[in-house]
Design a protein around this motif. Sequence first.
Motif, PDB file in Angstrom:
ATOM      1  N   PRO A   1      -4.793   4.452   3.892  1.00  0.00           N
ATOM      2  CA  PRO A   1      -5.550   3.492   4.701  1.00  0.00           C
ATOM      3  C   PRO A   1      -7.047   3.726   4.681  1.00  0.00           C
ATOM      4  O   PRO A   1      -7.821   2.853   5.044  1.00  0.00           O
ATOM      5  CB  PRO A   1      -4.981   3.697   6.112  1.00  0.00           C
ATOM      6  CG  PRO A   1      -4.457   5.103   6.108  1.00  0.00           C
ATOM      7  CD  PRO A   1      -3.943   5.335   4.713  1.00  0.00           C
ATOM      8  N   GLU A   2      -7.459   4.917   4.241  1.00  0.00           N
ATOM      9  CA  GLU A   2      -8.890   5.239   4.255  1.00  0.00           C
ATOM     10  C   GLU A   2      -9.605   4.828   2.967  1.00  0.00           C
ATOM     11  O   GLU A   2     -10.808   5.033   2.834  1.00  0.00           O
ATOM     12  CB  GLU A   2      -9.075   6.745   4.459  1.00  0.00           C
ATOM     13  CG  GLU A   2      -8.710   7.620   3.266  1.00  0.00           C
ATOM     14  CD  GLU A   2      -7.207   7.766   3.062  1.00  0.00           C
ATOM     15  OE1 GLU A   2      -6.800   8.329   2.030  1.00  0.00           O
ATOM     16  OE2 GLU A   2      -6.452   7.310   3.943  1.00  0.00           O
ATOM     17  N   CYS A   3      -8.899   4.234   2.025  1.00  0.00           N
ATOM     18  CA  CYS A   3      -9.498   3.860   0.744  1.00  0.00           C
ATOM     19  C   CYS A   3     -10.566   2.772   0.911  1.00  0.00           C
ATOM     20  O   CYS A   3     -10.408   1.856   1.711  1.00  0.00           O
ATOM     21  CB  CYS A   3      -8.420   3.359  -0.221  1.00  0.00           C
ATOM     22  SG  CYS A   3      -7.312   4.651  -0.811  1.00  0.00           S
ATOM     23  N   ARG A   4     -11.634   2.899   0.125  1.00  0.00           N
ATOM     24  CA  ARG A   4     -12.678   1.872   0.079  1.00  0.00           C
ATOM     25  C   ARG A   4     -12.514   1.064  -1.206  1.00  0.00           C
ATOM     26  O   ARG A   4     -12.112   1.595  -2.240  1.00  0.00           O
ATOM     27  CB  ARG A   4     -14.067   2.510   0.119  1.00  0.00           C
ATOM     28  CG  ARG A   4     -14.360   3.298   1.393  1.00  0.00           C
ATOM     29  CD  ARG A   4     -15.763   3.875   1.317  1.00  0.00           C
ATOM     30  NE  ARG A   4     -15.933   4.702   0.128  1.00  0.00           N
ATOM     31  CZ  ARG A   4     -17.049   4.779  -0.583  1.00  0.00           C
ATOM     32  NH1 ARG A   4     -18.102   4.064  -0.244  1.00  0.00           N
ATOM     33  NH2 ARG A   4     -17.126   5.565  -1.653  1.00  0.00           N
TER      34      ARG A   4
ATOM     35  N   ALA B 279       0.834  -1.205   0.000  1.00  0.00           N
ATOM     36  CA  ALA B 279       0.000   0.000   0.000  1.00  0.00           C
ATOM     37  C   ALA B 279       0.868   1.255   0.000  1.00  0.00           C
ATOM     38  O   ALA B 279       0.563   2.235  -0.688  1.00  0.00           O
ATOM     39  CB  ALA B 279      -0.931  -0.009   1.203  1.00  0.00           C
TER      40      ALA B 279
ATOM     41  N   ARG C 108     -10.835   0.614  -6.565  1.00  0.00           N
ATOM     42  CA  ARG C 108     -10.723   1.595  -5.488  1.00  0.00           C
ATOM     43  C   ARG C 108     -11.825   2.627  -5.674  1.00  0.00           C
ATOM     44  O   ARG C 108     -11.859   3.344  -6.671  1.00  0.00           O
ATOM     45  CB  ARG C 108      -9.351   2.278  -5.529  1.00  0.00           C
ATOM     46  CG  ARG C 108      -9.032   3.082  -4.267  1.00  0.00           C
ATOM     47  CD  ARG C 108      -7.803   3.954  -4.433  1.00  0.00           C
ATOM     48  NE  ARG C 108      -6.681   3.255  -5.037  1.00  0.00           N
ATOM     49  CZ  ARG C 108      -5.483   3.815  -5.242  1.00  0.00           C
ATOM     50  NH1 ARG C 108      -5.288   5.080  -4.893  1.00  0.00           N
ATOM     51  NH2 ARG C 108      -4.504   3.138  -5.809  1.00  0.00           N
TER      52      ARG C 108
ATOM     53  N   ARG D  76      -6.792  -4.933   3.544  1.00  0.00           N
ATOM     54  CA  ARG D  76      -6.850  -6.158   4.345  1.00  0.00           C
ATOM     55  C   ARG D  76      -8.235  -6.802   4.290  1.00  0.00           C
ATOM     56  O   ARG D  76      -8.371  -8.003   4.501  1.00  0.00           O
ATOM     57  CB  ARG D  76      -6.469  -5.855   5.796  1.00  0.00           C
ATOM     58  CG  ARG D  76      -5.011  -5.470   5.984  1.00  0.00           C
ATOM     59  CD  ARG D  76      -4.685  -5.136   7.429  1.00  0.00           C
ATOM     60  NE  ARG D  76      -4.912  -6.275   8.303  1.00  0.00           N
ATOM     61  CZ  ARG D  76      -4.697  -6.264   9.613  1.00  0.00           C
ATOM     62  NH1 ARG D  76      -4.238  -5.159  10.201  1.00  0.00           N
ATOM     63  NH2 ARG D  76      -4.919  -7.335  10.339  1.00  0.00           N
ATOM     64  N   GLU D  77      -9.268  -6.010   4.020  1.00  0.00           N
ATOM     65  CA  GLU D  77     -10.626  -6.544   3.981  1.00  0.00           C
ATOM     66  C   GLU D  77     -11.045  -7.011   2.594  1.00  0.00           C
ATOM     67  O   GLU D  77     -12.141  -7.541   2.425  1.00  0.00           O
ATOM     68  CB  GLU D  77     -11.617  -5.480   4.476  1.00  0.00           C
ATOM     69  CG  GLU D  77     -11.497  -5.170   5.956  1.00  0.00           C
ATOM     70  CD  GLU D  77     -12.620  -4.274   6.436  1.00  0.00           C
ATOM     71  OE1 GLU D  77     -13.497  -3.928   5.614  1.00  0.00           O
ATOM     72  OE2 GLU D  77     -12.634  -3.924   7.622  1.00  0.00           O
TER      73      GLU D  77
ATOM     74  N   THR E  31     -13.133  -1.637   3.569  1.00  0.00           N
ATOM     75  CA  THR E  31     -12.643  -0.318   3.979  1.00  0.00           C
ATOM     76  C   THR E  31     -11.127  -0.243   4.009  1.00  0.00           C
ATOM     77  O   THR E  31     -10.554   0.781   4.361  1.00  0.00           O
ATOM     78  CB  THR E  31     -13.196   0.053   5.370  1.00  0.00           C
ATOM     79  OG1 THR E  31     -12.834  -0.975   6.312  1.00  0.00           O
ATOM     80  CG2 THR E  31     -14.712   0.158   5.321  1.00  0.00           C
ATOM     81  N   SER E  32     -10.451  -1.329   3.630  1.00  0.00           N
ATOM     82  CA  SER E  32      -8.986  -1.347   3.539  1.00  0.00           C
ATOM     83  C   SER E  32      -8.573  -2.529   2.672  1.00  0.00           C
ATOM     84  O   SER E  32      -9.388  -3.413   2.380  1.00  0.00           O
ATOM     85  CB  SER E  32      -8.345  -1.463   4.932  1.00  0.00           C
ATOM     86  OG  SER E  32      -8.607  -2.749   5.488  1.00  0.00           O
TER      87      SER E  32
END
Length: 360
Positions: free
Chosen positions: A136-139, A129, A184, A225-226, A222-223
């Motif tokens: 970190p705030e990217c959806r 990233a 994104r 990782r998700e 929401t990141s």
Amino acid sequence: MISNRLLQESLEDFKEIVRLPMALYDRNCTCVAGAENMAPEKEVFQTFCNSSADMQALGNRYLFRVGDGESGYILSVSGDEKDTYPMGRLAVRQLERILEIGYSREDRNQFIHNLLLDNLMPVDIANYARQMHIGPECRWGVFLVEGKECEAFDIQNILKSVPEIRNTDFIASMEEDCVAVIRRLEDKDGEQYSHVFAEVLTNAVQRELKKRIRTSYGTLATSLREVSRSYKEARMALDVAEIFYADENVIAYEELGIGRLIYQLPIPLCEMFIKEVFGDYDPSTLDEEILTTVYQFMENDLNLSETSRQLFVHRNTLVYRLEKLQKTIGLDIRQFEDAMTFKIAMMVFDYMKYLREKRE
């Protein structure tokens, strides 16, 4: 990751254009491109690495920070000319562009595969990233485009040419007939955006391949990782829709309803429920005309008059069919509770039938 050869060629181009000696070092003060004899003193280098400064002047030499974190670099530029600093800044900008888009296709695809399959450590995701300047705030939205009797290679090539696809989208083949699109999302992309975008993907591929295409999507991530969680949801949505919502071409995980619940039930519990509702009777032997009547009756909120009108049958004929089913399985579909029991039981039966056919 980006090769040192590409960095070396880039620095040689910069040197030829601006006529200034340059060298690029990793955070261990190891030269990865350029002249090795331009390394600053170890202590000075380490002090700059540990600071928050983007630039440090050392006499006729400038040190510039390139990229962020442990995966970043330090650029050393020497020269007495007044343009040394701005030329160094220009080189930094270009190098950061190279770091952002210079990953080989194989590395990029491998990262996406590992990300979707949840094979990456959180630190690896965080490093990527930073390399790609992803906040970190990217959806993120995860979409799965599937075409039976289609090749994933063909689907992927069509998706890459869709006008709505952005440069920041990731497109990766996941199965022989399924391709993932990871997007994104921007702040303007609202709640209905995912459904509209899924329809765009479906129609674009369907138009080219002349085959039926289905597209599913999970809940928003929401990141990074998700993203793997959203991918699993989209994968489940395709499976659940194949059993319970076969006519749908765009499937949202959040709209699977009771089908999603049944899909996750253990087999012994399903068998027990079928036995409880039908006893020794085999639901597969139910008359197709009776089933069509019952399902239409349920869609019309158990309204006899409306159902008879839509089926073009007399009201008494409709009642006769419902009573015939009641004599067969003991459920009066005219009663709400019995109607719901029958509907759920048939969905469970379809699920078990799907599992049997899949094993075969």
